[in-house]
Structures are given as structure tokens and as C-alpha cells.
Design a protein around this motif. Structure first.
Motif, PDB file in Angstrom:
ATOM      1  N   LEU A   9      26.779  70.547  27.681  1.00  0.00           N
ATOM      2  CA  LEU A   9      27.786  70.032  26.657  1.00  0.00           C
ATOM      3  C   LEU A   9      29.152  69.807  27.325  1.00  0.00           C
ATOM      4  N   ASN A  10      29.519  70.606  28.090  1.00  0.00           N
ATOM      5  CA  ASN A  10      30.647  70.384  28.448  1.00  0.00           C
ATOM      6  C   ASN A  10      30.893  68.985  29.626  1.00  0.00           C
ATOM      7  N   VAL A  11      29.952  68.902  30.139  1.00  0.00           N
ATOM      8  CA  VAL A  11      29.935  67.615  31.082  1.00  0.00           C
ATOM      9  C   VAL A  11      30.132  66.514  29.911  1.00  0.00           C
ATOM     10  N   LYS A  12      29.251  66.507  28.921  1.00  0.00           N
ATOM     11  CA  LYS A  12      29.538  65.450  27.862  1.00  0.00           C
ATOM     12  C   LYS A  12      30.824  65.483  27.285  1.00  0.00           C
ATOM     13  N   ILE A  13      31.438  66.382  27.106  1.00  0.00           N
ATOM     14  CA  ILE A  13      32.689  66.527  26.492  1.00  0.00           C
ATOM     15  C   ILE A  13      33.676  65.983  27.376  1.00  0.00           C
ATOM     16  N   GLN A  14      33.499  66.352  28.811  1.00  0.00           N
ATOM     17  CA  GLN A  14      34.683  65.757  29.858  1.00  0.00           C
ATOM     18  C   GLN A  14      34.444  64.311  29.854  1.00  0.00           C
ATOM     19  N   ALA A  15      33.084  63.798  29.821  1.00  0.00           N
ATOM     20  CA  ALA A  15      32.788  62.196  29.919  1.00  0.00           C
ATOM     21  C   ALA A  15      33.435  61.588  28.751  1.00  0.00           C
ATOM     22  N   ALA A  16      33.095  62.424  27.570  1.00  0.00           N
ATOM     23  CA  ALA A  16      33.862  61.541  26.365  1.00  0.00           C
ATOM     24  C   ALA A  16      35.270  61.653  26.401  1.00  0.00           C
ATOM     25  N   ARG A  17      35.837  62.608  26.934  1.00  0.00           N
ATOM     26  CA  ARG A  17      37.479  62.600  26.959  1.00  0.00           C
ATOM     27  C   ARG A  17      37.780  61.640  28.017  1.00  0.00           C
ATOM     28  N   VAL A  18      37.119  61.415  29.197  1.00  0.00           N
ATOM     29  CA  VAL A  18      37.592  60.419  30.076  1.00  0.00           C
ATOM     30  C   VAL A  18      37.506  59.056  29.347  1.00  0.00           C
ATOM     31  N   LEU A  19      36.336  58.941  28.663  1.00  0.00           N
ATOM     32  CA  LEU A  19      35.999  57.558  27.901  1.00  0.00           C
ATOM     33  C   LEU A  19      37.238  57.375  26.754  1.00  0.00           C
ATOM     34  N   LYS A  20      37.657  58.251  26.249  1.00  0.00           N
ATOM     35  CA  LYS A  20      38.405  58.266  25.163  1.00  0.00           C
ATOM     36  C   LYS A  20      39.982  57.832  25.532  1.00  0.00           C
ATOM     37  N   GLY A  21      40.065  58.422  26.819  1.00  0.00           N
ATOM     38  CA  GLY A  21      41.510  58.286  27.415  1.00  0.00           C
ATOM     39  C   GLY A  21      41.351  56.783  28.082  1.00  0.00           C
ATOM     40  N   GLN A  22      40.390  56.362  28.462  1.00  0.00           N
ATOM     41  CA  GLN A  22      40.288  54.803  28.960  1.00  0.00           C
ATOM     42  C   GLN A  22      40.232  53.967  27.808  1.00  0.00           C
ATOM     43  N   LEU A  23      39.546  54.177  26.791  1.00  0.00           N
ATOM     44  CA  LEU A  23      39.516  53.314  25.453  1.00  0.00           C
ATOM     45  C   LEU A  23      40.799  53.384  24.950  1.00  0.00           C
ATOM     46  N   THR A  24      41.511  54.455  24.837  1.00  0.00           N
ATOM     47  CA  THR A  24      42.914  54.570  24.068  1.00  0.00           C
ATOM     48  C   THR A  24      43.921  53.708  25.076  1.00  0.00           C
ATOM     49  N   GLN A  25      43.705  53.876  26.295  1.00  0.00           N
ATOM     50  CA  GLN A  25      44.865  53.227  27.206  1.00  0.00           C
ATOM     51  C   GLN A  25      44.344  51.327  26.954  1.00  0.00           C
ATOM     52  N   LYS A  26      43.051  51.273  26.838  1.00  0.00           N
ATOM     53  CA  LYS A  26      42.871  49.889  26.741  1.00  0.00           C
ATOM     54  C   LYS A  26      43.515  49.287  25.570  1.00  0.00           C
ATOM     55  N   VAL A  27      43.046  49.892  24.440  1.00  0.00           N
ATOM     56  CA  VAL A  27      43.630  49.670  23.017  1.00  0.00           C
ATOM     57  C   VAL A  27      45.098  49.502  23.138  1.00  0.00           C
ATOM     58  N   ASP A  28      45.725  50.478  23.831  1.00  0.00           N
ATOM     59  CA  ASP A  28      47.214  50.425  23.768  1.00  0.00           C
ATOM     60  C   ASP A  28      48.029  49.332  24.634  1.00  0.00           C
ATOM     61  N   ILE A  29      47.118  49.001  25.679  1.00  0.00           N
ATOM     62  CA  ILE A  29      47.688  47.747  26.652  1.00  0.00           C
ATOM     63  C   ILE A  29      47.060  46.333  25.804  1.00  0.00           C
ATOM     64  N   LEU A  30      46.127  46.485  25.300  1.00  0.00           N
ATOM     65  CA  LEU A  30      45.870  44.968  24.402  1.00  0.00           C
ATOM     66  C   LEU A  30      46.742  44.637  23.330  1.00  0.00           C
ATOM     67  N   GLN A  31      47.002  45.838  22.575  1.00  0.00           N
ATOM     68  CA  GLN A  31      48.116  45.611  21.407  1.00  0.00           C
ATOM     69  C   GLN A  31      49.281  45.390  22.006  1.00  0.00           C
ATOM     70  N   ASP A  32      49.527  45.812  23.118  1.00  0.00           N
ATOM     71  CA  ASP A  32      50.841  45.586  23.680  1.00  0.00           C
ATOM     72  C   ASP A  32      51.050  44.248  24.291  1.00  0.00           C
ATOM     73  N   VAL A  33      50.164  43.777  24.698  1.00  0.00           N
ATOM     74  CA  VAL A  33      50.144  42.380  25.413  1.00  0.00           C
ATOM     75  C   VAL A  33      49.662  41.344  24.493  1.00  0.00           C
ATOM     76  N   ARG A  34      49.293  41.832  23.063  1.00  0.00           N
ATOM     77  CA  ARG A  34      48.723  40.615  22.376  1.00  0.00           C
ATOM     78  C   ARG A  34      49.411  39.411  22.113  1.00  0.00           C
ATOM     79  N   GLY A  35      50.904  39.822  21.695  1.00  0.00           N
ATOM     80  CA  GLY A  35      51.918  38.537  21.647  1.00  0.00           C
ATOM     81  C   GLY A  35      52.026  37.701  22.784  1.00  0.00           C
ATOM     82  N   LYS A  36      52.156  38.476  23.898  1.00  0.00           N
ATOM     83  CA  LYS A  36      52.636  37.864  25.107  1.00  0.00           C
ATOM     84  C   LYS A  36      51.452  36.944  25.664  1.00  0.00           C
TER      85      LYS A  36
END
Lengths: 178, 224
Positions: free
Chosen positions: B40-67
Motif C-alpha cells: 500500500l505504501n508503495v502505491k501511496i508513494q507512486a500516487a503522491r509522485v503522480l499527484k505532484g507531476q499532475l499538479t505541476q503540469k496543471v499549474d504549468i498549463l494554466q500559467d502558460v495558457r494565455g501566452k
């Protein structure tokens, strides 16, 4: 006074040390049972806590994935823009004659300072430029040579030819290169 | 008094067996439980990493959208997927007309592949006209789209009139066909890229058409 009555047949009686050992084993068993219960409870609690955590993470990841999908057009545009920009940077770094054309304009300014000098055909490439200048006035020509010795826009400069023609005077072919 | 060994063993057997059984159960519980928790812990770590990547991706995409909405077309005009020579000809003819110059011996070459996915096509021509205007014409290649540069230039001037034999390179590049998977990483626009986009907005775009981006890349793995 109490009197101990032993109803167990003699062949079944055990020594007191064995009875004592049995009591110790029983105590260990009780401790082991308590440990088992506590360990099981702890494991189940941790398992439930982790499962809830994982479920929450999976749920927020699903939401984030949906957001990424909704931003797919932006992602496509970003990928395209970044790809084009990386190539634009590459194109801007390519050698071109533009810089040397700027250097030519400076060279031409020097030539125009000497009314007796005339600039002939000039060939400009990304590697440098080849210019031809001529003058009927020798002293003006010498002054011009002094002046262009200060022209340091190119790391290399060489005189290709120096000729004299009665109708044009002294003719100098210069090559500037990078 | 003598004790029978058999009776002693029988007396001890039951508590020992119970103790062994309980300890076995405890060991099994610990090993099984830790195994499950580790998974479970391995799955949680993987999910946390994925969450970090997705959050970062969403932040980047929202940030650059207008540009990128503005920048994507500009970048595509700066380096079109095809037709750079047509845009280039349009720019050259417009400049020649507006500066009162004469153009002769116009020739174009085929598209040649350069390194880094860039393609080049050249236009060669002779220009005759006022020297000042000729210089303005030559300078204009630094500020027109599609991106171009002067490859070869030969100038002769006489009595205020200049003649120039010019070879100008116009550049193009194929558009990418794939974008990363949903969970794939993206990076935003760097300062250098933003500066280039800002500078491109001051360039002259071809007059006859403004190409819009119709060839959007598809995702690498549509099920991801």
C-alpha cells in the motif's frame, strides 16, 4: 490445618519444576496473545489509514487527470510552441551575412570619409566580406589605409591584390574574414 | 519419588503447542501485515509522485495558457510547416514595392533539410535602386516573418544607385506529431523562449495570409 489431598495417580504426577515451567509458558502465551491482538489492531488500523490515503490520492489524481484533459488544447499549443521556439533559436544561431552587412556599412562610412576613394564591388557572405576600393589620389589612399588599419570588426584581414590602372588609380582588394 | 518422562512431556505438550501456535500466528500476522502495508505504501508513494507531476503540469498549463494561445500562431508564422518560400516571396515583393526598388532575375531553390529538423529554401534575385532604400530593404530581413537571413550579398554602387545580387534563406520546420502522455511531464516557457515570443510580435508578418495552426499533435498514448 489444611491437608493436601492428591487424587492423581502416581504415574501421572509431574515434578513441581515442570508445573512451574508450564506456568511460565502459559504466561508467555498470554503475552503472545495480547501481542497478537495489539499487532493485528495496529496492522488493521495502519492498513485502513493507508487505504483511505490511497483512495483520496487516487480520487484527486482522477480529478487532476480530467483537468489535464480539459487543458489538452493548451498542452498541444505549448508542445507546438516549444518545438517551434527550439528551432527558431537554432535558426537564429545559424551563420548569416546579416552581421557582416552591418560591418560593411561601417566600412563604407570610413570610405565616405575620403572623397577621393571609391568603393567597388563588395561581396558579403556569412564568413566575411571581400571589398574593392580605388583612388586616384595616392596620399588619400595612404591615409585611407591608415584609417582602415583601425577597422577591427573582423579577426582576419588580408590584402588580396594591389594594382594600379591609369584610369582608376590604385586599386586594392581586401578580404575580411571570421 | 520418581516421575514418568512420558507424563512430564504430556503435561508440557499442550501449553507449548498453544504458545507455538500463537507465536506462529503472530509472526504470520506481522509478515503478512507488513507485506500488505508495504504494498500500500508503495502505491501511496507512486500516487503522491503522480499527484505532484499532475499538479505541476496543471499549474504549468494554466500559467502558460494565455501566452501559448497567442504564441502558437506567431511561432508557426515564424517557422511555418510549409510554404516558407511563398511567404518569403510575398514579403520580398511587398518590400520592393514599398521602397520603390526594382527586382530582377528572381529564382527559388528546393527545400533542403538542415540539422535539428529545420528546412531551408533560398530565393536569389537582383535589386536595383536608391542606395538608402536598398539598405533599408536589406535590413528588413532581420524583422520579417517567416524567419530569414541573407546568405550571400554582392553590392555595387554608382552615383546613388546601387545594384545588389542577394540570396536570402527562408526557414521552415515540420510540426511535431505527438505530445506527451497525460501523466508525461511538460515544461513551461523559459525566459529565453518568452523573450523570443515577445520579440517575434514586433516582426512583420506576411500580408497575403496569416496561417493558423490546424495540425495539432496527438497524444502519445490516448489511453493513458
Amino acid at each position: 490445618m489444611d491437608k493436601k489431598i492428591n487424587l492423581i495417580p502416581e504415574e501421572l504426577t509431574v515434578p513441581p519444576s515442570v508445573v512451574k515451567l508450564t506456568k511460565v509458558i502459559n504466561k508467555f502465551s498470554i503475552i503472545a496473545v495480547i501481542s497478537l491482538i495489539l499487532t493485528s489492531l495496529a496492522m488493521i488500523s495502519i492498513f485502513i489509514y493507508f487505504s483511505i490515503n490511497l483512495k483520496n490520492l487516487d480520487s484527486s489524481n482522477s480529478t487532476l487527470k480530467e483537468t489535464v484533459i480539459s487543458l489538452e488544447k493548451t498542452e498541444q499549443q505549448l508542445a507546438l510552441t516549444k518545438d517551434k521556439l527550439s528551432k527558431i533559436i537554432l535558426v537564429k544561431s545559424l551563420d548569416s551575412a546579416d552581421t557582416n552587412f552591418e560591418n560593411y556599412k561601417e566600412f563604407k562610412t570610413i570610405v565616405t570619409e575620403f572623397p577621393d576613394m571609391s568603393l567597388g564591388e563588395t561581396e558579403i557572405t556569412p564568413k566575411g566580406m571581400e571589398v574593392s576600393v580605388s583612388s586616384n589620389n595616392t596620399s588619400s589612399f595612404i591615409d585611407f589605409l591608415k584609417k582602415i588599419s583601425e577597422f577591427n570588426k573582423f579577426p582576419n584581414a588580408s590584402i588580396q591584390s594591389l594594382n594600379f590602372r591609369p584610369e582608376k588609380g590604385l586599386m586594392l582588394n581586401l578580404t575580411y574574414g571570421i | 519419588m520418581e516421575y514418568s518422562t512420558n507424563s512430564q512431556l504430556k503435561y508440557l505438550a499442550k501449553p507449548i503447542l498453544i504458545l507455538v501456535a500463537i507465536i506462529s500466528l503472530l509472526v504470520f500476522t506481522v509478515i503478512f501485515g507488513i507485506g500488505k502495508i508495504k504494498t500500500l505504501n508503495v502505491k501511496i508513494q507512486a500516487a503522491r509522485v503522480l499527484k505532484g507531476q499532475l499538479t505541476q503540469k496543471v499549474d504549468i498549463l494554466q500559467d502558460v495558457r494565455g501566452k501559448v494561445e497567442e504564441g502558437v500562431d506567431l511561432a508557426a508564422i515564424a517557422l511555418p510547416s510549409k510554404g516558407s518560400i511563398l511567404f518569403g516571396l510575398s514579403q520580398i515583393k511587398n518590400k520592393v514595392n514599398s521602397l520603390g526598388l526594382t527586382i530582377e532575375n528572381l529564382k527559388t531553390t528546393n527545400v533542403i533539410k538542415e540539422e535539428g529538423g529545420v528546412e531551408r529554401a533560398s530565393i536569389s534575385f537582383d535589386i536595383v535602386g536608391d542606395e538608402t532604400n536598398l539598405y533599408l530593404f536589406l535590413d528588413s530581413f532581420k524583422k520579417i516573418l517567416p524567419l530569414s537571413n541573407i546568405n550571400k550579398l554582392s553590392i555595387t554602387s554608382e552615383g546613388g544607385t546601387s545594384t545588389a545580387a542577394i540570396t536570402v534563406n527562408f526557414y521552415s520546420s515540420e510540426a511535431i506529431e505527438k505530445i506527451p502522455a497525460i501523466t508525461g511531464q511538460v515544461s513551461g516557457l523559459t525566459n529565453e523562449e518568452l523573450d523570443i515570443l515577445n520579440s517575434l510580435s514586433s516582426y512583420e508578418v506576411p500580408e497575403f495570409t496569416i496561417p493558423t495552426v490546424s495540425e495539432f499533435p496527438v497524444r502519445d498514448d490516448i489511453f493513458n
